[in-house]
Design a protein around this motif. Structure first.
Motif, PDB file in Angstrom:
ATOM      1  N   THR A   1      31.944   6.574  75.731  1.00 11.38           N
ATOM      2  CA  THR A   1      31.939   7.034  74.341  1.00 11.38           C
ATOM      3  C   THR A   1      32.643   6.080  73.395  1.00 11.38           C
ATOM      4  O   THR A   1      32.240   5.925  72.232  1.00 11.38           O
ATOM      5  N   ILE A   2      33.688   5.403  73.853  1.00  7.22           N
ATOM      6  CA  ILE A   2      34.580   4.663  72.963  1.00  7.22           C
ATOM      7  C   ILE A   2      33.913   3.445  72.332  1.00  7.22           C
ATOM      8  O   ILE A   2      34.192   3.093  71.183  1.00  7.22           O
ATOM      9  N   GLY A   3      33.034   2.787  73.070  1.00  7.37           N
ATOM     10  CA  GLY A   3      32.412   1.572  72.553  1.00  7.37           C
ATOM     11  C   GLY A   3      31.717   1.765  71.225  1.00  7.37           C
ATOM     12  O   GLY A   3      31.841   0.942  70.310  1.00  7.37           O
ATOM     13  N   GLY A   4      30.980   2.865  71.083  1.00 12.53           N
ATOM     14  CA  GLY A   4      30.274   3.128  69.836  1.00 12.53           C
ATOM     15  C   GLY A   4      31.219   3.317  68.671  1.00 12.53           C
ATOM     16  O   GLY A   4      31.004   2.782  67.575  1.00 12.53           O
ATOM     17  N   PHE A   5      32.307   4.081  68.886  1.00 15.68           N
ATOM     18  CA  PHE A   5      33.295   4.293  67.832  1.00 15.68           C
ATOM     19  C   PHE A   5      33.892   2.965  67.364  1.00 15.68           C
ATOM     20  O   PHE A   5      34.022   2.708  66.165  1.00 15.68           O
ATOM     21  N   ALA A   6      34.298   2.121  68.326  1.00 12.58           N
ATOM     22  CA  ALA A   6      34.928   0.850  67.981  1.00 12.58           C
ATOM     23  C   ALA A   6      33.934  -0.102  67.322  1.00 12.58           C
ATOM     24  O   ALA A   6      34.284  -0.837  66.390  1.00 12.58           O
ATOM     25  N   ALA A   7      32.700  -0.104  67.789  1.00 11.39           N
ATOM     26  CA  ALA A   7      31.685  -0.988  67.220  1.00 11.39           C
ATOM     27  C   ALA A   7      31.466  -0.709  65.742  1.00 11.39           C
ATOM     28  O   ALA A   7      31.390  -1.626  64.915  1.00 11.39           O
ATOM     29  N   ILE A   8      31.356   0.560  65.385  1.00 12.45           N
ATOM     30  CA  ILE A   8      31.095   0.934  63.995  1.00 12.45           C
ATOM     31  C   ILE A   8      32.211   0.452  63.078  1.00 12.45           C
ATOM     32  O   ILE A   8      31.957  -0.063  61.978  1.00 12.45           O
ATOM     33  N   GLN A   9      33.468   0.580  63.502  1.00  7.70           N
ATOM     34  CA  GLN A   9      34.594   0.177  62.663  1.00  7.70           C
ATOM     35  C   GLN A   9      34.656  -1.333  62.461  1.00  7.70           C
ATOM     36  O   GLN A   9      35.179  -1.813  61.460  1.00  7.70           O
ATOM     37  N   GLY A  10      34.113  -2.100  63.408  1.00  5.64           N
ATOM     38  CA  GLY A  10      34.154  -3.554  63.291  1.00  5.64           C
ATOM     39  C   GLY A  10      32.971  -4.148  62.556  1.00  5.64           C
ATOM     40  O   GLY A  10      32.980  -5.331  62.217  1.00  5.64           O
ATOM     41  N   LEU A  11      31.948  -3.356  62.280  1.00  7.54           N
ATOM     42  CA  LEU A  11      30.728  -3.873  61.658  1.00  7.54           C
ATOM     43  C   LEU A  11      30.736  -3.804  60.136  1.00  7.54           C
ATOM     44  O   LEU A  11      29.791  -4.267  59.497  1.00  7.54           O
ATOM     45  N   VAL A  12      31.782  -3.205  59.540  1.00  4.38           N
ATOM     46  CA  VAL A  12      31.796  -3.020  58.090  1.00  4.38           C
ATOM     47  C   VAL A  12      33.114  -3.504  57.493  1.00  4.38           C
ATOM     48  O   VAL A  12      34.107  -3.697  58.195  1.00  4.38           O
TER      49      VAL A  12
ATOM     50  N   PRO B   1      36.663  -3.274  55.671  1.00  2.35           N
ATOM     51  CA  PRO B   1      37.694  -2.250  55.879  1.00  2.35           C
ATOM     52  C   PRO B   1      37.664  -1.108  54.876  1.00  2.35           C
ATOM     53  O   PRO B   1      37.983   0.030  55.219  1.00  2.35           O
ATOM     54  N   ARG B   2      37.284  -1.374  53.612  1.00  2.12           N
ATOM     55  CA  ARG B   2      37.285  -0.307  52.613  1.00  2.12           C
ATOM     56  C   ARG B   2      36.051   0.593  52.709  1.00  2.12           C
ATOM     57  O   ARG B   2      35.885   1.499  51.897  1.00  2.12           O
ATOM     58  N   SER B   3      35.188   0.321  53.685  1.00  2.00           N
ATOM     59  CA  SER B   3      34.019   1.179  53.911  1.00  2.00           C
ATOM     60  C   SER B   3      34.102   1.912  55.249  1.00  2.00           C
ATOM     61  O   SER B   3      33.131   2.517  55.683  1.00  2.00           O
TER      62      SER B   3
ATOM     63  N   LEU C   1      23.654  -8.661  69.277  1.00  2.68           N
ATOM     64  CA  LEU C   1      23.789  -8.458  67.832  1.00  2.68           C
ATOM     65  C   LEU C   1      25.203  -8.060  67.434  1.00  2.68           C
ATOM     66  O   LEU C   1      25.687  -8.432  66.360  1.00  2.68           O
ATOM     67  N   ILE C   2      25.890  -7.317  68.285  1.00  3.82           N
ATOM     68  CA  ILE C   2      27.218  -6.809  67.941  1.00  3.82           C
ATOM     69  C   ILE C   2      28.206  -7.942  67.723  1.00  3.82           C
ATOM     70  O   ILE C   2      29.048  -7.896  66.827  1.00  3.82           O
ATOM     71  N   SER C   3      28.107  -9.011  68.508  1.00  2.00           N
ATOM     72  CA  SER C   3      29.004 -10.153  68.343  1.00  2.00           C
ATOM     73  C   SER C   3      28.683 -10.923  67.061  1.00  2.00           C
ATOM     74  O   SER C   3      29.582 -11.403  66.372  1.00  2.00           O
ATOM     75  N   GLN C   4      27.413 -11.029  66.732  1.00  2.00           N
ATOM     76  CA  GLN C   4      26.992 -11.787  65.551  1.00  2.00           C
ATOM     77  C   GLN C   4      27.340 -11.070  64.252  1.00  2.00           C
ATOM     78  O   GLN C   4      27.622 -11.720  63.237  1.00  2.00           O
ATOM     79  N   GLU C   5      27.295  -9.747  64.242  1.00  2.00           N
ATOM     80  CA  GLU C   5      27.371  -9.000  63.007  1.00  2.00           C
ATOM     81  C   GLU C   5      28.733  -8.347  62.719  1.00  2.00           C
ATOM     82  O   GLU C   5      28.942  -7.808  61.634  1.00  2.00           O
ATOM     83  N   SER C   6      29.681  -8.390  63.665  1.00  2.00           N
ATOM     84  CA  SER C   6      30.995  -7.797  63.437  1.00  2.00           C
ATOM     85  C   SER C   6      31.770  -8.635  62.414  1.00  2.00           C
ATOM     86  O   SER C   6      31.737  -9.868  62.447  1.00  2.00           O
ATOM     87  N   VAL C   7      32.486  -7.925  61.501  1.00  2.00           N
ATOM     88  CA  VAL C   7      33.189  -8.628  60.423  1.00  2.00           C
ATOM     89  C   VAL C   7      34.668  -8.275  60.345  1.00  2.00           C
ATOM     90  O   VAL C   7      35.424  -8.940  59.637  1.00  2.00           O
ATOM     91  N   SER C   8      35.099  -7.225  61.024  1.00  2.00           N
ATOM     92  CA  SER C   8      36.511  -6.834  60.889  1.00  2.00           C
ATOM     93  C   SER C   8      37.011  -6.185  62.161  1.00  2.00           C
ATOM     94  O   SER C   8      36.242  -5.804  63.019  1.00  2.00           O
TER      95      SER C   8
END
Length: 447
Positions: free
Chosen positions: A359-370, A372-374, A440-447
């Motif tokens: 379960t945890i991977g999805g939660f962490a992925a979402i927070q790193g793809l946007v 910080p103020r979003s 894609l997750i490595s390419q698109e993560s920003v934070s």
């Protein structure tokens, strides 16, 4: 407890105290969130009997009634949280859902209970997403999965408390009293959270001119431009369709398929202890411990493993859930088909363990793809899929399948058994979606 330096929006760090304390308090809010959300599952059979409901109506009650309001309001509340004090948003939301849970015990009809469950969903719309965003601001990204994992152990802990307390209280005092008792802790914790948990972004705003919030259209555009975000969100929604759909009916499954065995075991335990001990109390404790102990272990291990592997690249955020989803299918099917009730419970415990790991991977992925103020908005969009599709549609799908198979002459027990077996197959496309997001997750993560 030591102070923690928090980086906000790429600017200088803010010193805030007691990160561990914050995590503990937020974890307990998560536990109460899921206790109040899922206690109805162990109470479903007596509610069904009192109001003469079908399994489809149970699906409406345990899923859609909650999810409709939750999904409708989660994004507006998250947008509000991205602009204001997130601690206050979480505390206020907890007060609403706790009152609504207690109100469920006053329902005199199915429609009244449905409305009360809608207000539980309304309150809980402000619980998870602001908490994820708050934690992501406190925790450095190399520890983000572990921090979110610790917070998320509230999910199985809430399930443990809901099942165990619900079963014991229902046996002793009835299902209405169980709702009353479930609503009390949140009313006590909400003011404590509001007073003692500080939002680091508010501290930053007090020292510097406030940064204008990212417009919703721009935040949504950022999310939709990320293929990884879309893949992870769809995978999470289907994954939770299976999870919530099965959780809504797992107690009913054991009552219908293994009812005689449960009564015999409960009677034997009662004789040994010298107390009255019913099937509901035994099943509530058994499922609660299965969900709580193995789920907590799975989430903590999942967070540690995900962070360790993610240190070499973010692919772990989706690789681990992809493999885990496939592994769960044969375990769930075996649990539903074996004749021995204790073996069935052990297999259910095993699948809950692996569910926690994945379960945890999805939660962490979402927070790193946007940006910080979003983050709260992103978590809410992700939660929209989880709750509208997972919690809203999952119990409805299982309920409809159960009614359909039962009407074909197989009866309610076999109808429910095979509805649960069929729904397990949806974990296969979940695995494929997570796997497709690996690069894609490595390419698109920003934070």
């Amino acid at each position: 407890m030591s102070a923690t330096s928090v980086q906000i929006s790429g600017e200088g760090p803010v010193n805030v105290g007691g990160f561990r304390y914050v995590l503990w308090v937020l974890m307990f809010t998560c536990a109460l969130n899921f206790l109040d959300r899922q206690i109805v599952n162990i109470l479903a059979e007596p509610i069904k009997g009192e109001f003469d409901l079908t399994d489809l109506q149970l699906g409406l009650l345990t899923g859609f009634a909650f999810a409709a309001f939750h999904a409708l309001l989660s994004i507006p509340i998250a947008r509000f949280a991205d602009r204001t004090n997130r601690s206050f948003v979480i505390a206020g939301s907890m007060g609403i859902w706790s009152l609504a849970t207690a109100a469920c015990g006053l329902a005199a009809s199915f429609s009244q209970l449905l409305i009360a469950r809608m207000f539980v969903g309304l309150g809980e719309a402000g619980g998870i997403a602001p908490a994820h965003a708050l934690i992501a601001d406190y925790a450095p990204k190399e520890k983000r999965a572990r921090a979110l994992a610790f917070y998320s152990i509230g999910i199985p802990l809430g399930g443990l408390l809901g099942m165990a307390m619900g079963g014991l209280v229902m046996d002793a005092y009835g299902w209405r009293t169980a709702f009353f008792i479930a609503g009390v802790p949140g009313l006590l914790l909400a003011p404590l959270l509001a007073v003692t948990v500080r939002d680091p972004r508010i501290l930053k705003m007090a020292a510097n001119p406030p940064v204008p919030p990212i417009p919703f259209r721009k935040a949504l555009s950022e999310m939709l431009s990320k293929k990884a975000f879309l893949l992870v969100t769809v995978a999470g929604a289907i994954q939770m369709l299976v999870g919530f759909g099965q959780a809504a009916f797992i107690a009913s499954f054991f009552f219908r398929v293994h009812g005689a065995a449960l009564s015999n075991i409960a009677s034997s335990i009662g004789t040994i202890l010298g107390v009255a001990f019913g099937a509901a109390a035994f099943l509530g404790l058994a499922l609660g411990l299965c969900r709580g102990v193995t789920g907590i272990a799975g989430m903590l291990i999942g967070g540690q493993v995900t962070d360790r592997i993610a240190g070499q690249g973010y692919r772990a955020y989706t690789t681990i859930p992809a493999l885990i989803a496939l592994l769960r299918v044969p375990i769930i099917v075996a649990a539903l088909l074996v004749d021995d009730v204790l073996l069935a419970l052990a297999l259910i415990a095993a699948q809950w363990f692996f569910s926690g790991v994945g379960t945890i991977g999805g939660f962490a992925a979402i927070q790193g793809l946007v940006h910080p103020r979003s983050r709260a908005t992103a978590a809410a969009v992700y939660a929209l899929g989880i709750n509208l599709i997972g919690l809203g549609v999952g119990p409805l799908v299982v309920g409809m399948l159960s009614d359909l198979i039962a009407s074909d002459g197989r009866g309610p027990a076999e109808g429910l058994r095979w509805a649960l077996v069929i729904s397990s197959g949806l974990l296969i496309p979940v695995s494929l979606l997570y796997w497709a997001a690996r690069d894609l997750i490595s390419q698109e993560s920003v934070s």
